[in-house]
Design an enzyme around this catalytic site. Structure first.
Site, PDB file in Angstrom:
ATOM      1  N   HIS A  87      32.431  43.061  44.141  1.00  0.00           N
ATOM      2  CA  HIS A  87      32.038  41.647  44.151  1.00  0.00           C
ATOM      3  C   HIS A  87      32.706  41.028  45.381  1.00  0.00           C
ATOM      4  O   HIS A  87      33.793  41.477  45.786  1.00  0.00           O
ATOM      5  CB  HIS A  87      32.580  40.860  42.956  1.00  0.00           C
ATOM      6  CG  HIS A  87      32.173  41.353  41.604  1.00  0.00           C
ATOM      7  ND1 HIS A  87      32.768  42.412  40.984  1.00  0.00           N
ATOM      8  CD2 HIS A  87      31.247  40.881  40.734  1.00  0.00           C
ATOM      9  CE1 HIS A  87      32.226  42.584  39.789  1.00  0.00           C
ATOM     10  NE2 HIS A  87      31.299  41.666  39.612  1.00  0.00           N
ATOM     11  N   ASP A 108      34.617  48.339  28.137  1.00  0.00           N
ATOM     12  CA  ASP A 108      34.626  49.005  29.456  1.00  0.00           C
ATOM     13  C   ASP A 108      35.556  50.213  29.505  1.00  0.00           C
ATOM     14  O   ASP A 108      36.412  50.329  30.390  1.00  0.00           O
ATOM     15  CB  ASP A 108      35.050  48.004  30.560  1.00  0.00           C
ATOM     16  CG  ASP A 108      33.918  47.072  30.962  1.00  0.00           C
ATOM     17  OD1 ASP A 108      32.757  47.340  30.609  1.00  0.00           O
ATOM     18  OD2 ASP A 108      34.200  46.063  31.645  1.00  0.00           O
ATOM     19  N   HIS A 125      26.882  47.732  27.705  1.00  0.00           N
ATOM     20  CA  HIS A 125      25.982  46.588  27.532  1.00  0.00           C
ATOM     21  C   HIS A 125      24.830  46.962  26.611  1.00  0.00           C
ATOM     22  O   HIS A 125      24.398  46.159  25.782  1.00  0.00           O
ATOM     23  CB  HIS A 125      25.421  46.131  28.882  1.00  0.00           C
ATOM     24  CG  HIS A 125      26.450  45.583  29.819  1.00  0.00           C
ATOM     25  ND1 HIS A 125      26.129  45.085  31.068  1.00  0.00           N
ATOM     26  CD2 HIS A 125      27.792  45.448  29.701  1.00  0.00           C
ATOM     27  CE1 HIS A 125      27.236  44.664  31.665  1.00  0.00           C
ATOM     28  NE2 HIS A 125      28.254  44.884  30.862  1.00  0.00           N
ATOM     29  N   ASP A 176      36.335  40.324  44.843  1.00  0.00           N
ATOM     30  CA  ASP A 176      37.236  41.476  44.641  1.00  0.00           C
ATOM     31  C   ASP A 176      37.894  41.868  45.953  1.00  0.00           C
ATOM     32  O   ASP A 176      38.986  42.423  45.964  1.00  0.00           O
ATOM     33  CB  ASP A 176      36.485  42.749  44.194  1.00  0.00           C
ATOM     34  CG  ASP A 176      35.660  42.571  42.959  1.00  0.00           C
ATOM     35  OD1 ASP A 176      35.999  41.691  42.152  1.00  0.00           O
ATOM     36  OD2 ASP A 176      34.677  43.324  42.795  1.00  0.00           O
TER      37      ASP A 176
HETATM   38  C1  XUL Z   1      30.446  42.728  33.301  1.00  0.00           C
HETATM   39  C2  XUL Z   1      29.925  43.703  34.272  1.00  0.00           C
HETATM   40  C3  XUL Z   1      30.065  43.336  35.701  1.00  0.00           C
HETATM   41  C4  XUL Z   1      28.929  43.784  36.558  1.00  0.00           C
HETATM   42  C5  XUL Z   1      28.980  43.278  37.976  1.00  0.00           C
HETATM   43  O1  XUL Z   1      30.203  43.055  31.982  1.00  0.00           O
HETATM   44  O2  XUL Z   1      29.452  44.746  33.901  1.00  0.00           O
HETATM   45  O3  XUL Z   1      31.273  43.838  36.160  1.00  0.00           O
HETATM   46  O4  XUL Z   1      28.859  45.181  36.599  1.00  0.00           O
HETATM   47  O5  XUL Z   1      29.110  41.914  38.046  1.00  0.00           O
HETATM   48 CO    CO Z   2      28.791  46.420  34.937  1.00  0.00          CO
END
Ligand code: XUL
Ligand code: CO
Length: 440
Positions: free
Chosen positions: A101, A309, A271, A104
């Site tokens: 990003h 994550d 997700h 980052d």
């Molecule tokens: C958040 C996520 C993010 C995206 C990029 O859940 O997955 O880190 O991958 O913005």
């Molecule tokens: Co992601």
């Protein structure tokens, strides 16, 4: 520049019998599977944010890991130290890509002009490292969810001024992605959703998001970006409801607004499971629509209802993922470890163990998925399962040459059909187990 991870060697492949925690057991970059070396099947990427920035802060406690790399956090010196650390880390692991990003790679300033100046400076430095090492950029993105101005979303915000800031960030993140030769550009709509419908005009917000994406496509193409734009679906968190709920929803949205030629999916395992699907489901839905672009490789926790994550560990999951990827003919993107160490795993060794775990889990998944496909029993079963459509009335239905009246008359003449063949789920699951564990 001095070595940062001093006690960590280049990670070798030592094979399944190795007990060395700093060696691969299954990821053997040059081993050929179904005609291609593993490193080509599995273009792994380091996620800048989790690996170089996140240090263990959670809702209840502060950092446990030291990611200062000897510098004052929030300084440009620290931003550069992260570049040094990141490239050394990737080189030691044989990870050939990274994802980032905007915020980052530099500390965000109060004034966007200063943030952009910092982005120019750091991207020059990253580019030098890329040229020296051959490491490439998989994708870039703009963080349009952390700054308080994005509390109501970026493309979906109620404020036209905030919308301008979202546009400015996308524009600059695209500039940097193109400068670094990124293969893709991601939209993850972290706050593109709502907390309550009582204050939300959903249609209005979705139109604005689509417009932001259209402007991004127009600008990206105008500066020479030939890669894919990605939507990364997620149903919730941080918002109660996010518009890019899952692959099916995101694909419908892209088609509705004429964005489907420029966009594909970046599917993240955790997700998909938050959306009530399996990881494999969202991969399949993307693949059958020609939109399987890239993967955020992680996993969730069956006991927790949020985005944990975690590094991929579950070989059933990685096997079924690689089964979908092989069937789809591979990815145009790659496998980005959007994953973080558990908070008590705070040492440098843990950072390496995590990537070794993830890379080995996907290598195993690749080996086993190829075996499942070569074994052929699952494919043969599926073919047989639909055999009634290969001739006679079934073939006519498939060709779209029937009417309701004709089929109804046939049903009446039959009286009652024979039961459809058994689904044989348990038999098929036992094939998966024998391919996974047959050698023991
Ligand atoms: C958040 C996520 C993010 C995206 C990029 O859940 O997955 O880190 O991958 O913005
Ligand atoms: Co992601």
């Amino acid at each position: 520049m001095s070595e940062i991870f001093k006690n960590i060697p280049v990670i070798p492949y030592e094979g399944p019998a190795s007990a060395n925690p700093l060696a691969f057991k299954y990821y053997d970059a040059d081993r050929v599977i179904m005609g291609k070396p593993m490193k080509e099947h599995l273009p792994f990427a380091m996620a800048w944010w989790h690996n170089l920035c996140a240090a263990g802060t959670d809702m209840f406690g502060r950092d446990t890991a030291d990611k200062s790399f000897g510098c004052e956090k929030g300084s440009m010196e620290h931003a550069k130290a992260k570049v040094d650390a990141g490239f050394e880390f990737m080189q030691k692991l044989g990870v050939n890509y990274f994802c980032f990003h905007d915020v980052d790679i530099v500390p965000e300033a109060d004034d966007i002009k200063e943030t952009n100046r910092r982005l120019d400076e750091i991207s020059d430095y990253i580019l030098e490292k890329m040229n020296a090492t051959g490491i490439k950029c998989l994708w870039g993105t703009a963080n349009m969810f952390s700054n308080p101005r994005f509390m109501n979303g970026a493309g979906s915000t109620n404020s036209a001024d905030v919308y301008c800031f979202a546009a400015a960030q996308v524009k600059k993140a695209l500039d940097i992605t193109v400068k670094l030769g990124g293969k893709g550009y991601v939209f993850w709509g972290g706050r593109e959703g709502y907390e309550t419908l009582l204050n939300t005009d959903v249609k209005f917000e979705q139109e604005n998001i689509a417009n932001l994406m259209k402007m991004a496509v127009a600008y990206g193409r105008s500066i020479g970006f030939t890669g894919d734009f990605y939507i990364e679906p997620k149903p919730k968190e941080p918002m109660k409801h996010q518009y890019d709920f899952d692959a099916a929803t995101a694909i419908g949205f892209l088609r509705q607004y004429g964005l489907d030629k420029d966009f594909k999916m970046n599917i993240e395992a955790n997700h998909a499971t938050l959306a009530g699907h399996t990881f494999q489901h969202d991969l399949r839905i993307s693949a059958i629509n020609g939109m399987l672009g890239s993967i955020d490789a992680n996993q969730g926790d069956y006991l927790l209802g949020w985005d944990t994550d975690e590094f991929p560990f579950d070989v059933y999951e990685t096997t079924m993922c690689m089964y979908e990827v092989l069937k789809a003919g591979g990815l145009t993107g790659g496998f980005n470890f959007d994953a973080k160490n558990r908070r008590p795993s705070y040492t440098v060794e843990d950072m390496f163990h995590a990537y070794i775990l993830g890379m080995d889990a996907f290598a195993l998944g690749l080996i086993k998925a190829a075996k499942l496909i070569e074994d052929g029993r699952i494919d043969a079963f599926i073919k047989e399962r639909y055999a009634s459509y290969s001739e006679g009335i079934g073939a006519k239905i498939r060709a779209g040459e029937t009417t309701l009246e004709e089929l109804a008359a046939r049903a009446e003449a039959m009286g009652a059909p024979a039961l459809p063949g058994s689904g044989r789920q348990e038999y098929l699951e036992s094939i998966v187990n024998s391919v996974l564990f047959g050698g023991c």
